[in-house]
Design a protein around this motif. Structure first.
Motif, mmCIF file in Angstrom:
data_model
loop_
_atom_site.group_PDB
_atom_site.id
_atom_site.type_symbol
_atom_site.label_atom_id
_atom_site.label_comp_id
_atom_site.label_asym_id
_atom_site.label_seq_id
_atom_site.Cartn_x
_atom_site.Cartn_y
_atom_site.Cartn_z
ATOM 1 N N SER A 166 0.831 -1.211 0.000
ATOM 2 C CA SER A 166 0.000 0.000 0.000
ATOM 3 C C SER A 166 0.863 1.258 0.000
ATOM 4 N N ILE A 169 1.475 2.432 -3.485
ATOM 5 C CA ILE A 169 0.279 3.036 -4.080
ATOM 6 C C ILE A 169 0.082 4.453 -3.552
ATOM 7 N N GLU A 170 0.179 4.594 -2.231
ATOM 8 C CA GLU A 170 -0.048 5.902 -1.612
ATOM 9 C C GLU A 170 1.046 6.904 -1.960
ATOM 10 N N SER A 225 2.042 1.344 -9.992
ATOM 11 C CA SER A 225 1.138 1.069 -8.870
ATOM 12 C C SER A 225 -0.152 1.877 -8.923
ATOM 13 N N ASN A 229 -4.644 -2.409 -6.967
ATOM 14 C CA ASN A 229 -4.670 -2.443 -5.514
ATOM 15 C C ASN A 229 -3.504 -3.295 -5.018
ATOM 16 N N ARG A 230 -3.332 -3.367 -3.706
ATOM 17 C CA ARG A 230 -2.128 -4.008 -3.167
ATOM 18 C C ARG A 230 -2.064 -5.498 -3.487
ATOM 19 N N ASN A 231 -3.202 -6.184 -3.495
ATOM 20 C CA ASN A 231 -3.201 -7.610 -3.804
ATOM 21 C C ASN A 231 -2.900 -7.868 -5.277
ATOM 22 N N GLN A 232 -3.406 -7.005 -6.134
ATOM 23 C CA GLN A 232 -3.097 -7.126 -7.559
ATOM 24 C C GLN A 232 -1.609 -6.882 -7.800
#
Length: 256
Positions: A166, A169-170, A225, A229-232
């Protein structure tokens, strides 16, 4: 002849550790005097140290792919503690490590001085940790994590845990997948893996006494990213590393 080789390698390694301990102490003192974080300097010093440490170990290194030209969150499979100096010599990186390492004599202090971030297993503070990782990445400081969460013998690839992705992403930074493997005569090396109840000193002595070991590092295509999402992200990175290692990702993911 093996004993002579062991002793010479030990002396070489001890000299390097002694020098970097002195340098790390000076940088720490300088930070206190200036009251300013010198993370960039510590990362560059760590890269210098890792390059010389890797040269003192019985490795023949080959690197494939392009080094990223901007800060990224590096994700790699994990086989041994030697992954850290071998990957750390490629770029000025910080690492994420288990909290127990912080208490190791000298090694824990050096890891802290190098800018390592420590995680306590099962602490339930992934949100706070992601904030710390995001802050680190947001300041333009590359970071490497081992998303399997443990070491393997190099013949399997465990599931990549996505909870710490995450931060990428963030922060809006891409993932840099990395695949590392150790070979002897074209087959997986059984000396290098640091797994189970192995202790650091015994493993180091076996390693220093061994014949040369081939190390292959593959820097794979970065993964943006922004749209995942984090799982992807975790699944995409896992598949890329599995492919580079010639490991079937779906089978190993189910087996993990």
């Amino acid at each position: 002849m093996k004993k002579l080789r062991l002793y010479l390698r030990m002396l070489h390694l001890l000299a390097i550790i002694g020098l970097v301990t002195l340098l790390a102490g000076l940088v720490s003192l300088l930070e206190r005097l200036l009251r300013h974080d010198l993370m960039g300097l510590r990362q560059r010093m760590s890269r210098w140290f890792f390059a010389r440490m890797s040269n003192a170990l019985p490795f023949r290194l080959s690197v494939h792919g392009e080094l990223p030209q901007e800060p990224m969150l590096w994700v790699s499979n994990h086989i041994s503690w030697t992954d850290i100096p071998l990957l750390g010599m490629l770029a000025p990186l910080s690492f994420l490590s288990k909290a127990e390492v912080r208490s190791w004599p000298l090694a824990g202090w050096l890891a802290h001085q190098a800018g390592t971030l420590f995680i306590r297993r099962g602490a339930g503070d992934s949100s706070l940790l992601n904030q710390q990782l995001g802050h680190h990445l947001g300041q333009g400081r590359p970071l490497l994590i081992f998303p399997e969460g443990t070491t393997t013998d190099g013949q399997v690839l465990r599931t990549f845990h996505g909870r710490l992705l995450s931060s990428a992403i963030e922060s809006g930074v891409a993932l840099q997948p990395v695949a590392i493997r150790y070979l002897r005569d074209g087959q997986p090396c059984m000396i290098t893996p640091f797994i189970g109840d192995d202790d650091m000193l015994s493993h180091l002595l076996r390693l220093l006494a061994s014949d040369p070991i081939d190390v292959q590092i593959r820097l794979l295509q970065p993964i943006a990213s922004t749209t995942l999402n984090r799982n992807q992200l975790a699944r995409r990175a896992h598949a890329a590393v599995a492919s580079a290692l010639a490991v079937d990702s779906e089978t190993q993911a189910r087996a993990a």
